[in-house]
Design an enzyme around this catalytic site. Structure first.
Site, short mmCIF file in Angstrom:
data_model
loop_
_atom_site.label_atom_id
_atom_site.label_comp_id
_atom_site.label_asym_id
_atom_site.label_seq_id
_atom_site.Cartn_x
_atom_site.Cartn_y
_atom_site.Cartn_z
N HIS A 1 1.13 -1.45 4.77
CA HIS A 1 0.44 -2.65 4.30
C HIS A 1 -1.00 -2.71 4.82
O HIS A 1 -1.41 -3.68 5.46
CB HIS A 1 1.20 -3.91 4.71
CG HIS A 1 0.87 -5.10 3.85
ND1 HIS A 1 1.79 -6.07 3.52
CD2 HIS A 1 -0.28 -5.47 3.23
CE1 HIS A 1 1.21 -6.99 2.77
NE2 HIS A 1 -0.04 -6.64 2.58
N PRO B 1 0.75 -11.08 -9.17
CA PRO B 1 1.25 -11.87 -8.05
C PRO B 1 2.78 -11.89 -8.03
O PRO B 1 3.43 -11.62 -9.05
CB PRO B 1 0.69 -13.27 -8.33
CG PRO B 1 0.51 -13.31 -9.82
CD PRO B 1 0.13 -11.91 -10.22
N ASN C 1 0.58 -1.70 -4.40
CA ASN C 1 0.03 -2.28 -3.18
C ASN C 1 -0.17 -3.78 -3.36
O ASN C 1 -1.08 -4.38 -2.79
CB ASN C 1 -1.26 -1.58 -2.72
CG ASN C 1 -2.39 -1.68 -3.73
OD1 ASN C 1 -2.26 -2.28 -4.79
ND2 ASN C 1 -3.53 -1.07 -3.40
N ILE D 1 -8.34 -7.68 -9.00
CA ILE D 1 -8.00 -6.36 -8.47
C ILE D 1 -7.61 -5.41 -9.59
O ILE D 1 -8.01 -4.24 -9.61
CB ILE D 1 -6.88 -6.47 -7.42
CG1 ILE D 1 -7.36 -7.29 -6.22
CG2 ILE D 1 -6.42 -5.09 -6.97
CD1 ILE D 1 -6.27 -7.64 -5.23
N GLU E 1 8.81 -6.61 5.83
CA GLU E 1 7.79 -5.96 6.66
C GLU E 1 7.78 -6.56 8.07
O GLU E 1 7.86 -7.79 8.19
CB GLU E 1 6.41 -6.11 6.00
CG GLU E 1 6.34 -5.42 4.65
CD GLU E 1 5.06 -5.68 3.88
OE1 GLU E 1 4.82 -4.99 2.88
OE2 GLU E 1 4.28 -6.58 4.29
N ARG F 1 2.94 -6.59 -3.87
CA ARG F 1 4.00 -7.17 -3.04
C ARG F 1 5.24 -6.32 -3.19
O ARG F 1 5.60 -5.89 -4.29
CB ARG F 1 4.30 -8.62 -3.44
CG ARG F 1 3.21 -9.62 -3.06
CD ARG F 1 3.11 -9.80 -1.56
NE ARG F 1 2.10 -10.76 -1.17
CZ ARG F 1 0.85 -10.47 -0.84
NH1 ARG F 1 0.46 -9.19 -0.88
NH2 ARG F 1 -0.01 -11.40 -0.48
#
Length: 343
Positions: free
Chosen positions: A309, A233, A259, A183, A290, A261
């Site tokens: 999210h 991560p 975007n 990503i 969340e 964690r």
């Protein structure tokens, strides 16, 4: 609960026998993956399928009740604890409708000979697209000014145009990406196309990464970046990587995009930096708890864009999740499990 309802789905609903018996498959919290716009048929093809839209996001007796004697369960955020596994002796596999699998005690599952399977790489371009969208919203303030126009403020303006917040040109700026995996590299490629200089900090440095960014130490990234993206991560080493001390080392007026964690950021520290102006804007798709709690400090912080999210959630990405999850379940049934994270 779901059952085949149309001819295409019934065509998939065939007998797949394991030792002469159909496997029982239970989806515990399927609504987020499939609110009704895609089909459960690929999973229904593989056994007796029961789908619950929601079960629980907290430890609950209902989880084990709904699993019952199923051999395979499919989850997203419903937690699977040692107590649940102990109460469900038939359970043989957990298929997670996501890349992250922290809702499952994977180590205990290994002790119980339960395979935990995830879905890697389904949303690389999706999440990158969302990260760039968050940056551009922070810089161009499109949403804010759209709401202003619809509120009648352009109609009543004496000028042909106006802007209520600073507008920032991204070209020529420096973006720092923390975490240069799939990503992060996808985000870097888009940034370079926008004429943004890209630097990165990552626990590993690769030739693929060097092709799209210059690796630098973390302190250098904080000091040089106009924009900071969090694509790493969540680990003990990265939890709270953006805290008051890190923010103090950043440029005045930095923009932070997350975007990945929510726990990567100490939210109270970020809220304070937004109030002081040290951070010009934060744009986040994730928060530490969340759904977001009413007392989350970012809700009251100025210049903070918060999405619920959804970076991963295009229909195309969810269709990939469905297919890869079905492939994972099929591979397990065939005795050749794939994408197993706890071996």
């Amino acid at each position: 609960m779901w059952a085949p309802s149309n001819p295409i789905e019934k065509e998939y609903d065939r007998n797949n026998l394991i030792g002469g018996l159909r496997m029982k498959i239970v989806v515990l919290d399927g609504y987020t993956e499939n609110p009704g716009d895609i089909s459960w048929a690929p999973l229904a093809a593989l056994g007796d399928l029961t789908v619950y839209d929601r079960t629980s996001y907290d430890e609950s007796p209902r989880i084990r009740e709904r699993i019952g004697d199923a051999e395979i369960i499919v989850i997203n955020k419903t937690p699977i604890s040692p107590a649940t596994m102990d109460a469900c002796p038939n359970l043989r596999a957990v298929a997670v409708l996501a890349t992250g699998y922290n809702t499952v005690d994977a180590a205990y599952a290994r002790e119980k000979n339960i395979d935990v399977m995830n879905v890697p790489g389904y949303g690389t371009d999706n999440v990158s697209q969302n990260a760039i969208a968050l940056l551009l919203e922070a810089c161009s303030q499109v949403g804010h000014h759209d709401r202003s126009v619809h509120a009648g403020e352009w109609t009543s303006s004496i000028d042909f145009c106006y802007w209520q917040r600073p507008l920032i040109e991204v070209s020529g700026k420096t973006a720092g990406i923390i975490g240069l995996g799939r990503i992060g590299r996808a985000t870097a490629r888009v940034l370079r196309a926008l004429n943004v200089n890209v630097i990165a900090y990552s626990r590993t440095e690769t030739d693929e990464g060097r092709a799209v960014a210059d690796y630098v130490p973390l302190d250098t990234l904080f000091a040089r970046s106009d924009f900071i993206f969090l694509h790493c991560p969540l680990t003990p080493a990265t939890e709270g990587i953006v805290d008051a001390a890190a923010i103090a080392r950043m440029k005045d007026g930095v923009i932070i995009v997350n975007n990945g964690r929510g726990q990567l950021i100490v939210e109270q520290d970020l809220a304070a930096a937004l109030r002081s102006g040290k951070v010009a804007c934060a744009a986040v798709d994730v928060v530490s708890a969340e759904p977001i709690t009413a007392d989350n400090p970012l809700l009251c912080a100025p210049h903070c864009i918060i999405n619920p999210h959804i970076a991963w959630a295009t229909k195309e990405a969810r269709e990939r999740i469905m297919q890869i999850t079905a492939d994972n379940v099929r591979s397990f049934i065939d005795g050749r499990p794939q994408n197993v994270v706890n071996r």
